[in-house]
Enzyme design. Structure first.
Site, PDB file in Angstrom:
ATOM      1  N   HIS A  35      27.939 -17.503  -4.666  1.00 47.04           N
ATOM      2  CA  HIS A  35      27.046 -18.623  -4.345  1.00 47.04           C
ATOM      3  C   HIS A  35      26.053 -18.827  -5.507  1.00 47.04           C
ATOM      4  O   HIS A  35      25.342 -17.900  -5.901  1.00 47.04           O
ATOM      5  CB  HIS A  35      26.300 -18.303  -3.045  1.00 47.04           C
ATOM      6  N   ASP A  37      22.919 -20.982  -6.837  1.00 52.80           N
ATOM      7  CA  ASP A  37      21.807 -21.825  -6.381  1.00 52.80           C
ATOM      8  C   ASP A  37      21.161 -22.555  -7.552  1.00 52.80           C
ATOM      9  O   ASP A  37      20.473 -21.951  -8.372  1.00 52.80           O
ATOM     10  CB  ASP A  37      20.749 -20.960  -5.695  1.00 52.80           C
ATOM     11  N   MET A  39      18.437 -25.160  -8.888  1.00 53.83           N
ATOM     12  CA  MET A  39      17.136 -25.734  -8.475  1.00 53.83           C
ATOM     13  C   MET A  39      16.486 -26.439  -9.657  1.00 53.83           C
ATOM     14  O   MET A  39      16.528 -25.917 -10.777  1.00 53.83           O
ATOM     15  CB  MET A  39      16.213 -24.616  -7.995  1.00 53.83           C
ATOM     16  N   MET A  70      20.323 -27.858  -5.259  1.00 55.02           N
ATOM     17  CA  MET A  70      19.011 -28.212  -4.675  1.00 55.02           C
ATOM     18  C   MET A  70      18.281 -29.031  -5.723  1.00 55.02           C
ATOM     19  O   MET A  70      17.291 -28.593  -6.313  1.00 55.02           O
ATOM     20  CB  MET A  70      18.254 -26.933  -4.308  1.00 55.02           C
ATOM     21  N   MET A 139      20.702 -24.756   6.369  1.00 54.38           N
ATOM     22  CA  MET A 139      19.657 -23.939   5.735  1.00 54.38           C
ATOM     23  C   MET A 139      18.849 -23.237   6.820  1.00 54.38           C
ATOM     24  O   MET A 139      18.317 -23.894   7.724  1.00 54.38           O
ATOM     25  CB  MET A 139      18.718 -24.817   4.905  1.00 54.38           C
ATOM     26  N   GLY A 144      14.457 -23.045  -1.871  1.00 57.58           N
ATOM     27  CA  GLY A 144      13.618 -22.914  -3.063  1.00 57.58           C
ATOM     28  C   GLY A 144      13.447 -21.483  -3.541  1.00 57.58           C
ATOM     29  O   GLY A 144      13.278 -21.252  -4.730  1.00 57.58           O
ATOM     30  N   PHE A 145      13.526 -20.539  -2.629  1.00 61.14           N
ATOM     31  CA  PHE A 145      13.263 -19.149  -3.007  1.00 61.14           C
ATOM     32  C   PHE A 145      14.164 -18.205  -2.231  1.00 61.14           C
ATOM     33  O   PHE A 145      14.468 -18.454  -1.056  1.00 61.14           O
ATOM     34  CB  PHE A 145      11.801 -18.782  -2.724  1.00 61.14           C
ATOM     35  N   GLY A 146      14.547 -17.114  -2.887  1.00 67.18           N
ATOM     36  CA  GLY A 146      15.241 -16.044  -2.186  1.00 67.18           C
ATOM     37  C   GLY A 146      14.231 -15.180  -1.439  1.00 67.18           C
ATOM     38  O   GLY A 146      13.018 -15.301  -1.645  1.00 67.18           O
ATOM     39  N   GLY A 147      14.717 -14.347  -0.565  1.00 64.19           N
ATOM     40  CA  GLY A 147      13.869 -13.347   0.077  1.00 64.19           C
ATOM     41  C   GLY A 147      12.968 -13.859   1.193  1.00 64.19           C
ATOM     42  O   GLY A 147      12.027 -13.167   1.588  1.00 64.19           O
ATOM     43  N   ASP A 177      22.611 -20.245   5.093  1.00 69.61           N
ATOM     44  CA  ASP A 177      21.979 -19.803   3.848  1.00 69.61           C
ATOM     45  C   ASP A 177      20.483 -19.629   4.062  1.00 69.61           C
ATOM     46  O   ASP A 177      19.784 -20.587   4.399  1.00 69.61           O
ATOM     47  CB  ASP A 177      22.260 -20.877   2.781  1.00 69.61           C
ATOM     48  N   GLY A 178      20.011 -18.387   3.828  1.00 65.66           N
ATOM     49  CA  GLY A 178      18.581 -18.119   3.853  1.00 65.66           C
ATOM     50  C   GLY A 178      18.217 -17.038   4.848  1.00 65.66           C
ATOM     51  O   GLY A 178      18.392 -17.220   6.061  1.00 65.66           O
ATOM     52  N   GLY A 179      17.772 -15.902   4.336  1.00 60.70           N
ATOM     53  CA  GLY A 179      17.301 -14.830   5.218  1.00 60.70           C
ATOM     54  C   GLY A 179      18.397 -14.167   6.034  1.00 60.70           C
ATOM     55  O   GLY A 179      18.108 -13.546   7.060  1.00 60.70           O
ATOM     56  N   GLY A 199      21.462 -13.323  -0.456  1.00 65.98           N
ATOM     57  CA  GLY A 199      20.926 -13.052  -1.791  1.00 65.98           C
ATOM     58  C   GLY A 199      20.284 -11.688  -1.846  1.00 65.98           C
ATOM     59  O   GLY A 199      20.872 -10.720  -2.338  1.00 65.98           O
ATOM     60  N   SER A 200      19.075 -11.594  -1.292  1.00 69.18           N
ATOM     61  CA  SER A 200      18.361 -10.315  -1.398  1.00 69.18           C
ATOM     62  C   SER A 200      19.046  -9.213  -0.606  1.00 69.18           C
ATOM     63  O   SER A 200      19.012  -8.044  -1.020  1.00 69.18           O
ATOM     64  CB  SER A 200      16.894 -10.482  -0.988  1.00 69.18           C
TER      65      SER A 200
HETATM   66  C1  DX5 Z   1      17.408 -20.594  -0.928  1.00 62.77           C
HETATM   67  C2  DX5 Z   1      18.787 -20.453  -1.550  1.00 62.77           C
HETATM   68  C3  DX5 Z   1      19.497 -19.276  -1.008  1.00 62.77           C
HETATM   69  C4  DX5 Z   1      18.853 -17.971  -1.358  1.00 62.77           C
HETATM   70  C5  DX5 Z   1      19.247 -16.970  -0.335  1.00 62.77           C
HETATM   71  O1  DX5 Z   1      16.798 -21.703  -1.437  1.00 62.77           O
HETATM   72  O2  DX5 Z   1      19.572 -21.589  -1.297  1.00 62.77           O
HETATM   73  O3  DX5 Z   1      20.878 -19.270  -1.378  1.00 62.77           O
HETATM   74  O4  DX5 Z   1      19.213 -17.500  -2.628  1.00 62.77           O
HETATM   75  O5  DX5 Z   1      18.518 -15.807  -0.587  1.00 62.77           O
HETATM   76  P1  DX5 Z   1      18.163 -14.821   0.608  1.00 62.77           P
HETATM   77  O6  DX5 Z   1      19.462 -14.351   1.156  1.00 62.77           O
HETATM   78  O7  DX5 Z   1      17.391 -13.738  -0.085  1.00 62.77           O
HETATM   79  O8  DX5 Z   1      17.363 -15.587   1.607  1.00 62.77           O
HETATM   80 ZN    ZN Z   2      21.875 -21.461  -1.538  1.00 61.74          ZN
END
Ligand code: DX5
Ligand code: ZN
Length: 228
Positions: A35, A37, A39, A70, A139, A144-147, A177-179, A199-200
């Site tokens: 995946h 991402d 931005m 994004m 989503m 916008g951010f991981g974690g 996607d996300g968390g 991601g994280s």
């Molecule tokens: C968020 C991204 C995700 C993100 C997921 O804007 O689209 O793909 O990297 O990261 P985690 O799994 O850490 O939420």
């Molecule tokens: Zn993503």
């Protein structure tokens, strides 16, 4: 839902200094898709990377590149991401005034089209487009951010998207996607998702990315076993 649940590690949480190693590690650990991402600091507050880094990722793996744009005005970059080797190309519902045209163009360029919905976007917004889509992305954080933490209400939205896909007889994949972590993966799959982005949970796992892939995989298998 007949197909297997896929795991798509997000390289946003990888160490960019050794990105090729991170990609190879999750590939060898059994990731299904990678995946990516993208931005732009405009559609979302953060800036990540673009087509050149996407192409470099593709040189480290044979897994399909699952590219999540994004960015504002994604139409300007569809060809660049096709050239960069994107297999699945997902644009945001909120960024595309002429979404039908954008989706057709993605397919013309030889990629599988996906549409992503932010947490505040009504799931029903994609209903008329389902026959044209290969993927719907829910989503479960604000992009916008991981974690970030998984928004609990997302489970109901996944169920709603699954019901729409099934009612339309669509074979499109339903990605979340996300968390997403080993702790909530089973619930996400039970709600109807069949592609999990992490991601994280993968790249920041205490036993490294391989440990992260394995932990996610165990959670997914557990969910599948419980549902049969
Ligand atoms: C968020 C991204 C995700 C993100 C997921 O804007 O689209 O793909 O990297 O990261 P985690 O799994 O850490 O939420
Ligand atoms: Zn993503």
């Amino acid at each position: 839902m007949n197909h297997d649940v896929l795991l798509a590690p997000s390289i946003l949480s990888a160490d960019f200094g050794t990105l090729a190693d991170g990609v190879r590690e999750v590939d060898q650990a059994g990731a299904d898709w990678i995946h990516v991402d993208v931005m732009d600091g405009h559609f979302v507050p953060n800036i990540s990377f673009g087509p050149a880094v996407t192409a470099a990722v593709g040189r480290s793996t044979d897994r399909p590149l699952d590219v999540h744009l994004m960015i504002a005005e994604p139409d300007r970059y569809l060809e660049a991401f096709a050239d960069a080797g994107a297999r699945v190309l997902t644009v945001h519902w909120e960024a595309c005034p002429h979404l039908h045209r954008t989706v057709q163009r993605i397919r013309e360029l030889g990629m599988a089209p996906g549409v992503a919905l932010n947490p505040a976007t009504p799931v029903g917004g994609i209903e008329d487009l389902l026959p044209d889509l290969d993927l719907v992305l829910i989503m479960s954080v604000n992009p916008g951010f991981g974690g970030q933490r998984f928004i609990p209400r997302s489970l109901a939205r996944i169920r709603q998207a699954r019901a729409l896909l099934d009612a339309a007889g669509s074979a499109a994949r339903l990605e979340v996607d996300g968390g997403v972590t080993p702790d909530n993966a089973a619930a996400v799959v039970a709600a109807g998702a069949d592609v999990l982005v992490a991601g994280s949970a993968v790249f920041r796992h205490e036993h490294g990315a391989r440990g992260g892939v394995e932990a996610m995989r165990e959670a997914i298998v557990g969910a599948r076993l419980r549902s049969v």
